[in-house]
Design an enzyme around this catalytic site. Structure first.
Site, mmCIF file in Angstrom:
data_model
loop_
_atom_site.group_PDB
_atom_site.id
_atom_site.type_symbol
_atom_site.label_atom_id
_atom_site.label_comp_id
_atom_site.label_asym_id
_atom_site.label_seq_id
_atom_site.Cartn_x
_atom_site.Cartn_y
_atom_site.Cartn_z
ATOM 1 N N GLY A 11 63.357 -13.044 -40.540
ATOM 2 C CA GLY A 11 62.138 -12.359 -40.941
ATOM 3 C C GLY A 11 62.458 -11.238 -41.918
ATOM 4 O O GLY A 11 63.561 -11.167 -42.490
ATOM 5 N N ALA A 13 63.127 -8.111 -41.515
ATOM 6 C CA ALA A 13 64.251 -7.242 -41.141
ATOM 7 C C ALA A 13 65.585 -7.907 -41.470
ATOM 8 O O ALA A 13 66.435 -7.320 -42.148
ATOM 9 C CB ALA A 13 64.181 -6.895 -39.655
ATOM 10 N N TYR A 45 53.407 -14.444 -40.360
ATOM 11 C CA TYR A 45 52.044 -14.421 -39.821
ATOM 12 C C TYR A 45 51.392 -13.043 -39.905
ATOM 13 O O TYR A 45 50.253 -12.873 -39.464
ATOM 14 C CB TYR A 45 52.062 -14.910 -38.371
ATOM 15 C CG TYR A 45 52.457 -16.367 -38.267
ATOM 16 C CD1 TYR A 45 51.505 -17.375 -38.335
ATOM 17 C CD2 TYR A 45 53.795 -16.737 -38.129
ATOM 18 C CE1 TYR A 45 51.873 -18.714 -38.266
ATOM 19 C CE2 TYR A 45 54.173 -18.075 -38.062
ATOM 20 C CZ TYR A 45 53.208 -19.057 -38.124
ATOM 21 O OH TYR A 45 53.566 -20.378 -38.056
ATOM 22 N N ALA A 46 52.117 -12.054 -40.460
ATOM 23 C CA ALA A 46 51.541 -10.712 -40.600
ATOM 24 C C ALA A 46 50.440 -10.749 -41.659
ATOM 25 O O ALA A 46 50.674 -11.158 -42.793
ATOM 26 C CB ALA A 46 52.622 -9.712 -40.992
ATOM 27 N N GLU A 115 43.131 0.871 -41.738
ATOM 28 C CA GLU A 115 43.103 0.199 -40.443
ATOM 29 C C GLU A 115 43.020 1.231 -39.329
ATOM 30 O O GLU A 115 43.060 2.446 -39.572
ATOM 31 C CB GLU A 115 44.341 -0.693 -40.291
ATOM 32 C CG GLU A 115 44.406 -1.800 -41.341
ATOM 33 C CD GLU A 115 45.623 -2.693 -41.207
ATOM 34 O OE1 GLU A 115 46.412 -2.489 -40.259
ATOM 35 O OE2 GLU A 115 45.805 -3.591 -42.034
ATOM 36 N N ASP A 222 64.178 -13.403 -27.454
ATOM 37 C CA ASP A 222 65.582 -13.807 -27.332
ATOM 38 C C ASP A 222 66.546 -12.635 -27.522
ATOM 39 O O ASP A 222 67.518 -12.485 -26.782
ATOM 40 C CB ASP A 222 65.906 -14.913 -28.340
ATOM 41 C CG ASP A 222 64.985 -16.116 -28.191
ATOM 42 O OD1 ASP A 222 64.668 -16.470 -27.039
ATOM 43 O OD2 ASP A 222 64.577 -16.689 -29.215
ATOM 44 N N HIS A 243 46.540 -7.168 -29.671
ATOM 45 C CA HIS A 243 45.664 -7.022 -30.834
ATOM 46 C C HIS A 243 44.235 -7.241 -30.370
ATOM 47 O O HIS A 243 43.939 -8.225 -29.689
ATOM 48 C CB HIS A 243 46.022 -8.026 -31.934
ATOM 49 C CG HIS A 243 45.452 -7.644 -33.261
ATOM 50 N ND1 HIS A 243 44.112 -7.735 -33.553
ATOM 51 C CD2 HIS A 243 46.041 -7.137 -34.375
ATOM 52 C CE1 HIS A 243 43.901 -7.311 -34.790
ATOM 53 N NE2 HIS A 243 45.055 -6.942 -35.307
ATOM 54 N N ARG A 290 44.600 0.738 -31.655
ATOM 55 C CA ARG A 290 44.482 -0.590 -31.043
ATOM 56 C C ARG A 290 44.412 -0.560 -29.527
ATOM 57 O O ARG A 290 43.727 -1.380 -28.915
ATOM 58 C CB ARG A 290 45.659 -1.471 -31.489
ATOM 59 C CG ARG A 290 45.555 -1.893 -32.938
ATOM 60 C CD ARG A 290 46.736 -2.711 -33.372
ATOM 61 N NE ARG A 290 46.574 -3.125 -34.766
ATOM 62 C CZ ARG A 290 47.498 -3.783 -35.446
ATOM 63 N NH1 ARG A 290 48.646 -4.102 -34.871
ATOM 64 N NH2 ARG A 290 47.282 -4.133 -36.699
ATOM 65 N N HIS A 351 50.367 -9.124 -28.935
ATOM 66 C CA HIS A 351 50.607 -9.052 -30.376
ATOM 67 C C HIS A 351 51.959 -8.464 -30.755
ATOM 68 O O HIS A 351 52.648 -8.999 -31.611
ATOM 69 C CB HIS A 351 49.492 -8.215 -31.005
ATOM 70 C CG HIS A 351 49.565 -8.092 -32.496
ATOM 71 N ND1 HIS A 351 49.499 -9.185 -33.336
ATOM 72 C CD2 HIS A 351 49.699 -6.995 -33.300
ATOM 73 C CE1 HIS A 351 49.576 -8.770 -34.603
ATOM 74 N NE2 HIS A 351 49.713 -7.457 -34.605
ATOM 75 N N ARG A 386 52.015 1.341 -31.353
ATOM 76 C CA ARG A 386 52.310 1.256 -32.793
ATOM 77 C C ARG A 386 51.066 1.479 -33.627
ATOM 78 O O ARG A 386 50.026 0.868 -33.392
ATOM 79 C CB ARG A 386 52.901 -0.117 -33.123
ATOM 80 C CG ARG A 386 53.100 -0.352 -34.618
ATOM 81 C CD ARG A 386 53.790 -1.664 -34.881
ATOM 82 N NE ARG A 386 52.973 -2.812 -34.568
ATOM 83 C CZ ARG A 386 52.133 -3.405 -35.422
ATOM 84 N NH1 ARG A 386 51.966 -2.917 -36.638
ATOM 85 N NH2 ARG A 386 51.454 -4.476 -35.051
ATOM 86 N N SER A 391 54.781 -1.717 -38.817
ATOM 87 C CA SER A 391 55.923 -2.547 -38.407
ATOM 88 C C SER A 391 56.712 -3.083 -39.598
ATOM 89 O O SER A 391 57.947 -3.068 -39.581
ATOM 90 C CB SER A 391 55.449 -3.699 -37.525
ATOM 91 O OG SER A 391 54.420 -4.426 -38.154
ATOM 92 N N LEU A 392 56.039 -3.582 -40.623
ATOM 93 C CA LEU A 392 56.761 -4.098 -41.781
ATOM 94 C C LEU A 392 57.507 -2.975 -42.489
ATOM 95 O O LEU A 392 58.626 -3.156 -42.995
ATOM 96 C CB LEU A 392 55.788 -4.780 -42.751
ATOM 97 C CG LEU A 392 55.113 -6.060 -42.240
ATOM 98 C CD1 LEU A 392 54.068 -6.554 -43.241
ATOM 99 C CD2 LEU A 392 56.136 -7.150 -41.961
#
Length: 531
Positions: A11, A13, A45-46, A115, A222, A243, A290, A351, A386, A391-392
């Site tokens: 991903g 990161a 999927y973000a 947001e 994992d 979410h 959220r 989420h 969060r 996050s990104l």
């Protein structure tokens, strides 16, 4: 196989880190492994975007820091929040320079969204598929690097530490080191050894432990599970973000996300009677953080006896909606919903995990030569909840910090040549796959019913008793059966679920995403739960 830098996960990161170390160390080998295909990640999927301060006329570092701290409800590390917010603009510019495109206004400025929890418009986006655009950009850059090798369909079984050399390793062992990993090669069915100098865990989230999640099915915790088994420190796993607005489709486990940016553009949450209910729960209404919105929806569903509420977009400019949210528009249309005339049924879904593998400000875990980055890590940024679209940004900032620390240390780390091969003696093919699939269903049911948005001590106790039984049954199967990806994922999810419940049981208060009706208020003691 031997490599200098081993990256587990493909991903934002993992790929950002891989690009940076490959560029800085052209004579070093960088290996990226992923358990499915290279582009199947949470990043893809973000939807919403990247929260970043790059409009100093209307925004400031101080505002972004304050918004993050408020959302985190007293558990953020202020120093880490400042690091991420202030280093963020440079990291975002880097990915733009690599080729990522963000939406712009007619005058050429960035089109910024707002947001929940944000005080200003600061979220950069690529329509409603921001993650897909970033993943595309990074993979293209990675494939252009000759010293990066990407291995698909390789499932990491465990981290290799002194434990595998016959030493007793406990959580109090002061010098645990990671020497590489054991990997199940899904092409050959063999368990192989990858020896590395530096290893980065960038394995994403754990939404799969719940029945309904916005995550892809690969999000099975994992990295957290293998770090825990290796006696690494884990913290704050009780803070699971639901979410508020996942598209409700009966019987669907991987729920389609309706981005928070839709509410940022003016969509209104309504209950079965058509009432706009958020004003009863928070002065910020539909743009509250959220955790507040998810609990409000949960309350409305229980009060009215429904499985969902509605997101009303009918009053919005439809041409603008289709331009900004084409993916959401097409998904709704595919199931017979016209957003111009019909409200969208939505319900909360698991989420994001705000806790994870505890790291320092450079991404170093409590295990030597092992770093963690992205959703599997707990850097101290998110605290108890969060802030949307942080996050990104965190993934890019900490990928850079892991890279800076890693290249400084790599030359002082030797490759171990005395590591044993995996011992599969005495195992056989599982005779009944139903044992695995049914245990997975039970796990997801237990976590959804007892460890969801609202919790109680009794529910948590019941969850723990059932998890103990699932753990016992699965370990017996693991010891007797040939390893399969399904068995590995089940084992990891049970481990992660156990940590979530254990952390929740020890938090004798309600804070952020952890809401226990037996302790409805904050306690006087604010602390992180570390395992």
């Amino acid at each position: 196989m031997q490599t200098d830098f081993l990256v587990i996960g493909s991903g934002i990161a993992g790929l950002t880190y891989a690009l940076k170390v490959a560029d800085a160390c052209p004579d070093r080998k960088v290996t990226v492994i992923t358990k499915t295909t290279e582009d199947e990640t949470n990043t893809k999927y973000a939807q919403g975007g990247v929260a970043v301060v790059n409009d100093l006329e209307n925004d400031s570092f101080e505002k972004h820091i304050e918004d993050t701290l408020i959302a985190g409800d007293g558990l953020c590390n202020p120093e880490v929040v400042e690091i991420v917010v202030k280093e963020g603009p440079e990291r975002v510019q880097e990915i733009i320079d690599w080729g990522a495109e963000f939406d712009r206004t007619p005058d050429g400025d960035y089109a910024r969204g707002k947001e929940g929890g944000h005080s200003v418009f600061r979220v950069l986006h690529h329509k409603d598929v921001t993650g897909r655009e970033l993943e595309r950009t990074l993979l293209a850059a990675v494939h252009a690097k000759e010293n990066i090798e990407v291995l698909n369909h390789c499932f990491v079984v465990d981290l290799i530490t002194q434990h595998h050399l016959g030493y007793l390793v406990t959580k109090s062992t002061p010098d645990i080191e990671c020497y590489g990993v054991y990997v199940l090669n899904l092409h050959t069915g063999e368990i192989e050894k990858i020896i590395s100098r530096i290893t980065l865990l960038a394995t994403g989230g754990n939404g799969g432990v719940y029945r309904t999640t916005t995550n892809p099915r690969i999000a099975t915790g994992d990295g957290v599970a293998m770090a825990y088994r290796a006696k690494g420190r884990i913290e704050n796993m009780e803070f699971i973000q639901f979410h508020p607005t996942a598209l409700f489709e009966a019987g669907v486990g991987s729920a389609f996300l309706i981005s928070e940016a839709v509410r940022g553009d003016g969509a209104i949450l309504r209950n079965r009677k058509g009432e706009a209910f958020m004003e009863r729960y928070d002065a910020r209404k539909d743009l509250a953080p959220r955790d507040i919105v998810a609990r409000a929806i949960d309350s409305e569903m229980k009060r009215t006896g429904t499985e969902y509420v509605y997101l009303d977009c009918r009053h919005m400019n439809q041409e603008k909606f289709i331009h900004h949210f084409p993916n959401i528009y097409e998904k709704c249309r595919s199931i017979g919903i016209d957003v111009a005339t019909q409200m969208i049924p939505v319900a909360p879904a698991a989420h994001y995990s705000c806790g994870g593998i505890k790291t320092d400000e450079w991404g170093q875990t409590s295990i030597g030569n092992l770093y963690a980055c992205g959703e599997c890590a707990s850097t101290g940024l998110h605290g108890a909840n969060r802030l949307a679209s942080n996050s990104l940004l965190e993934a890019m900032v900490f990928a850079h910090r892991c890279y800076m620390d890693g290249i400084r240390r790599v030359s002082s780390v030797s490759l171990r040549t005395d590591l044993p091969d995996w011992n599969a003696h005495g195992t056989a093919q599982p005779s009944e796959m139903i044992l695995i699939t049914q245990s997975l269903k039970e796990l997801q049911q237990v976590m959804t019913d007892y460890v969801g948005i609202v919790r109680t001590d009794v529910r948590l106790e019941r969850a723990m008793k059932r998890l103990d039984l699932l753990h016992e049954e699965t370990e017996r199967l693991y010891e007797a059966a040939t390893i399969s990806p399904q068995l590995l994922e089940l084992r990891n999810m049970i481990t992660v679920a156990y940590i979530i419940v254990k952390c929740a049981q020890f938090r004798k208060e309600s804070r952020g995403l952890h809401y226990n009706t037996d302790y409805p208020a904050h306690s006087a003691i604010v602390q992180n739960m570390v395992w």
